[in-house]
Design a protein around this motif. Structure first.
Motif, short mmCIF file in Angstrom:
data_model
loop_
_atom_site.label_atom_id
_atom_site.label_comp_id
_atom_site.label_asym_id
_atom_site.label_seq_id
_atom_site.Cartn_x
_atom_site.Cartn_y
_atom_site.Cartn_z
N UNK A 96 4.92 -2.65 5.91
CA UNK A 96 5.61 -1.93 4.85
C UNK A 96 5.28 -0.44 4.94
N UNK A 97 4.04 -0.14 5.30
CA UNK A 97 3.64 1.26 5.43
C UNK A 97 2.37 1.35 6.24
N UNK A 98 2.30 2.33 7.13
CA UNK A 98 1.04 2.63 7.82
C UNK A 98 0.49 3.98 7.35
N UNK A 99 1.06 4.47 6.24
CA UNK A 99 0.67 5.79 5.75
C UNK A 99 -0.39 5.77 4.67
N UNK A 100 -1.05 4.62 4.48
CA UNK A 100 -2.01 4.51 3.39
C UNK A 100 -3.31 3.87 3.86
N UNK A 101 -3.90 4.44 4.90
CA UNK A 101 -5.25 4.05 5.29
C UNK A 101 -6.26 4.58 4.28
N UNK A 102 -7.44 3.97 4.26
CA UNK A 102 -8.45 4.28 3.25
C UNK A 102 -9.74 4.75 3.92
N UNK A 103 -10.36 5.78 3.35
CA UNK A 103 -11.66 6.27 3.78
C UNK A 103 -12.63 6.11 2.61
N UNK A 104 -13.76 5.48 2.86
CA UNK A 104 -14.76 5.29 1.81
C UNK A 104 -15.76 6.42 1.77
N UNK A 105 -16.29 6.68 0.57
CA UNK A 105 -17.34 7.69 0.39
C UNK A 105 -18.43 7.10 -0.49
N UNK A 106 -19.67 7.19 -0.04
CA UNK A 106 -20.83 6.78 -0.83
C UNK A 106 -21.64 7.99 -1.24
N UNK A 107 -22.23 7.95 -2.42
CA UNK A 107 -23.00 9.08 -2.94
C UNK A 107 -24.50 8.80 -3.05
N UNK A 108 -24.89 7.53 -3.16
CA UNK A 108 -26.27 7.24 -3.53
C UNK A 108 -27.04 6.39 -2.51
#
Length: 535
Positions: A96-108
Motif C-alpha cells: 500500500x505504501x513504502x513511504x512510511x518506514x519508522x525510526x526509533x529513538x530512546x532517551x534513557x
C-alpha cells in the motif's frame, strides 16, 4: 467499527497465514516441547538470515531498503513494537505504501538499541490466543538511535523533510503536566538544561521543539505529533507539553507551533506483557529464531486516531485503523473499561494471592465483580462511541482478560498507581458521586489499591509497589490502616474526593472488610448475583 477492524492484521484470531498453522499453546504461554527446533537449526535474526526463517514463520516480503524514514517514535517498548509498528509493517507488506518506514529513538537506556541493531532492527511478534499462536517478523523499523550518544543525529532526523510524523509512548507521567492545572511543569533540571542548550536536548520536548524551530527557520512543513499513551485527550496533553516548553524559549516559536503543528489524539489497545527470558527461549525453540527481544501479544489490536495531520497522514485506514473527527469517546471507553478494570483486578487479585490476570478471571467471584463493575457502574457514565457495540466490546474484554496464553502478570497492571488511578478509575468514581450513581464497586477498587500500598497480600507475602510516589503513599497507607483519610489528603492524586463524607465512610468500611474478611468474601458481599458466589 466493523468486527474486521478488531482482528489481527493478517488473519482471523486463532488462524495463521497460509503455510504457517497456529501452534497449540498450553496454559502459561510456553510452546509445547513437541515443537522444539533442533539447536543447530536456531539462527540469529538478520536480513541475511530471513530466507532461513520463512519456512517457520512469516517474514517481510517487501524491499526494506525502499522504505522512507517518515515516522520517528520516541520510547520504543514492547507495546509499540506489538501495535503501531505492525500497522506500518502491514502497509509495506500489502504494498500500500513504502513511504512510511519508522525510526526509533530512546532517551534513557541503550537496551533496545543493543537488542535491535545487531538484528538489522528486525524482531519477532508472536500472537497468542487460547487456540494457538502464530508469529511474524516485522521489518518496517529502518533505524534506531540512543539519543544521548548522538543528539545531533536525532535532531537531523527530526529536521529531515521526509519525517512527517512523530509518535510517542512516553507514559502519562512523561508529559510533565500539573494534574490540577494541566499546565506544563517547567520546574525540572533537564527542562531548564534544554532551554539553555537547545542543540543538546535531554528530554523529548527539547528534541521536538528544537527540531520544529529548525524546520520553521528552513521553511520546512512541521511534522505531526501523535501521542499513543493511555491518557484522555492525549493529543491535548502533547500539545500542552510541547507548546508549554516552547514558551520557555520563544513566544513566537510557541505561537507558530500552536498554529501549525497537528497533535491528533489517539486511542491504542493491545495487551502486551513483558517478554521474559523463558519466552525468548520458547520463541527460539519453536521457530528457530534467536531473537534478542521478541514480543508476545494477543490477537486483538485497535487504533483510533483523530483525522488531523500537519504533513499528510499515513494510509493506516487501509489496514484497520479508524480515523475519526473526535477520539474522546473512544478513549473514555478504553481507559474507563479496560484500563480501570486492569487496575481493579490487579490490586484485588494480587491481594488474593493471584499472579496473572487469567488466574484472576478463573475465579468466578472476581470475574463477576469486574463484569458488574463495567456494566452497572462504568458504562452508564460513557458516551457511546460511533460504530461500537459496548456490550460486545465488554464481552471481548472479558475474553481477553481470561486469555491463558497471554497470562498477563499482575505486577505490570499494578505499576504507577498514582498515575494510572487518577487517569483511569478515579474519574468514573468522581462522576458517579457527583451524579448520585452507584459506585460501591469503584470504591472497592480504591480500597484494594490502598490495601495493596501496605506492601503485603492477605497471606503476608510481599507485594512490589512500583510508583514514583511509593515512599510517601506507602507511609500514609500504613499509618492510616483502615482509615483512608491520610491517603485521601494527597490532593495531587485524589483531588477533592476526601471531602465527600459518605464516600470516605464507605471506603473505610471496604478497607475494614478487606482486613477482616479477605478479598473474596468482601468482593462477594458487594457483588450480588450468582457469578459472585464463592467457589
Amino acid at each position: 467499527m466493523s468486527q474486521a477492524e478488531l482482528l489481527p492484521l493478517r488473519a482471523p484470531a486463532g488462524t495463521a497465514p497460509a503455510g504457517h498453522p497456529a501452534v497449540p499453546v498450553p496454559p502459561g504461554g510456553v510452546s509445547p516441547a513437541r515443537n522444539v527446533v533442533a539447536a543447530a537449526d536456531v539462527h540469529p535474526l538478520t536480513d541475511a538470515t530471513l530466507p532461513l526463517h520463512e519456512a517457520q514463520l512469516s517474514v517481510p516480503t517487501y524491499d526494506r531498503s525502499a522504505l522512507t524514514p517518515a515516522v520517528v517514535h520516541f520510547s520504543v517498548g514492547g507495546f509499540h513494537r506489538a501495535h503501531q509498528l505492525l500497522y506500518f509493517d502491514e502497509l509495506a507488506e500489502r504494498r500500500i505504501s513504502d513511504g512510511w518506514g519508522v525510526v526509533g529513538v530512546g532517551l534513557h537506556s541503550r537496551t533496545m538499541k543493543e537488542a535491535l541493531a545487531p538484528q538489522d532492527h528486525l524482531y519477532t511478534v508472536v500472537e497468542r490466543s487460547p487456540d494457538g499462536e502464530r508469529a511474524r517478523v516485522v521489518g518496517v523499523m529502518v533505524g534506531y538511535h540512543f539519543a544521548p550518544e548522538n543528539p545531533a543525529a536525532v535532531l537531523d532526523l527530526l529536521t529531515d523533510e521526509r519525517t512527517r510524523m512523530v509518535s510517542l509512548t512516553i507514559t502519562d507521567s512523561g508529559y510533565r503536566l500539573d494534574p490540577r492545572t494541566g499546565l506544563f511543569d517547567a520546574d525540572d533540571p533537564d527542562i531548564r538544561a534544554d532551554v539553555r542548550e537547545p542543540s543538546s536536548p535531554r528530554t523529548v520536548f527539547g528534541y521536538l521543539v528544537e527540531a520544529l524551530d529548525r524546520r520553521r527557520r528552513a521553511g520546512i512543513q512541521p511534522f505531526s505529533v501523535v501521542s499513543c499513551d493511555n491518557m484522555h485527550r492525549n493529543g491535548d496533553a502533547a500539545r500542552a507539553a510541547v507548546v508549554g516548553f516552547a514558551q520557555l524559549r520563544d513566544e513566537v516559536l510557541a505561537r507558530w507551533i500552536a498554529d501549525r503543528v497537528a497533535f491528533p489524539s489517539s486511542m491504542v489497545d493491545r495487551i502486551t506483557p513483558h517478554t521474559s527470558p523463558e519466552e525468548r527461549a520458547a520463541v527460539a525453540q519453536r521457530y528457530g529464531v534467536d531473537d534478542r527481544w521478541p514480543v508476545i501479544t494477543e490477537p486483538f489490536s485497535q487504533w483510533v486516531i483523530e483525522d488531523t495531520f500537519s504533513a499528510g497522514r499515513p494510509p493506516l485506514d487501509a489496514v484497520g485503523v479508524r480515523f475519526v473527527a473526535d477520539v474522546g469517546s473512544y478513549e473514555l471507553m478504553k481507559t474507563r473499561l479496560l484500563n480501570a478494570s486492569h487496575c481493579a483486578l490487579g490490586y484485588l487479585g494480587s491481594l488474593a494471592g493471584y499472579a496473572s490476570l487469567d488466574q484472576v478471571m478463573a475465579d468466578p467471584v472476581l470475574a463477576g465483580y469486574v463484569a458488574r463493575l463495567m456494566d452497572v457502574e462504568v458504562t452508564p457514565l460513557l458516551p457511546p462511541p460511533d460504530g461500537i457495540d459496548l456490550a460486545e466490546y465488554k464481552r471481548t474484554l472479558l475474553q481477553r482478560f481470561a486469555n491463558p496464553a497471554i497470562a498477563d502478570g499482575l505486577p505490570r497492571l499494578c505499576r504507577r498507581g498514582s498515575t494510572k488511578m487518577p487517569h483511569h478509575l478515579l474519574p468514573s468514581l468522581r462522576q458517579a458521586i457527583e451524579e448520585g450513581r452507584p459506585h460501591g464497586l469503584l470504591t472497592l477498587a480504591v480500597a484494594g489499591w490502598f490495601r495493596y500500598l501496605r506492601g503485603t497480600d492477605e497471606a503476608g507475602r510481599r507485594l512490589p509497589v512500583e510508583d514514583a510516589l511509593a515512599e510517601q503513599l506507602q507511609a500514609l497507607a500504613r499509618a492510616g490502616g483502615s482509615d483512608p483519610r491520610p491517603l485521601l489528603g494527597e490532593t495531587s492524586v485524589f483531588g477533592d474526593l476526601g471531602s465527600h463524607p459518605a464516600f470516605v465512610a464507605d471506603l473505610a468500611a471496604a478497607l475494614t472488610a478487606l482486613d477482616r474478611d479477605g478479598v473474596r468474601a468482601t468482593v462477594a458481599a458487594r457483588t450480588p448475583g450468582p457469578a459472585a458466589l464463592p467457589r
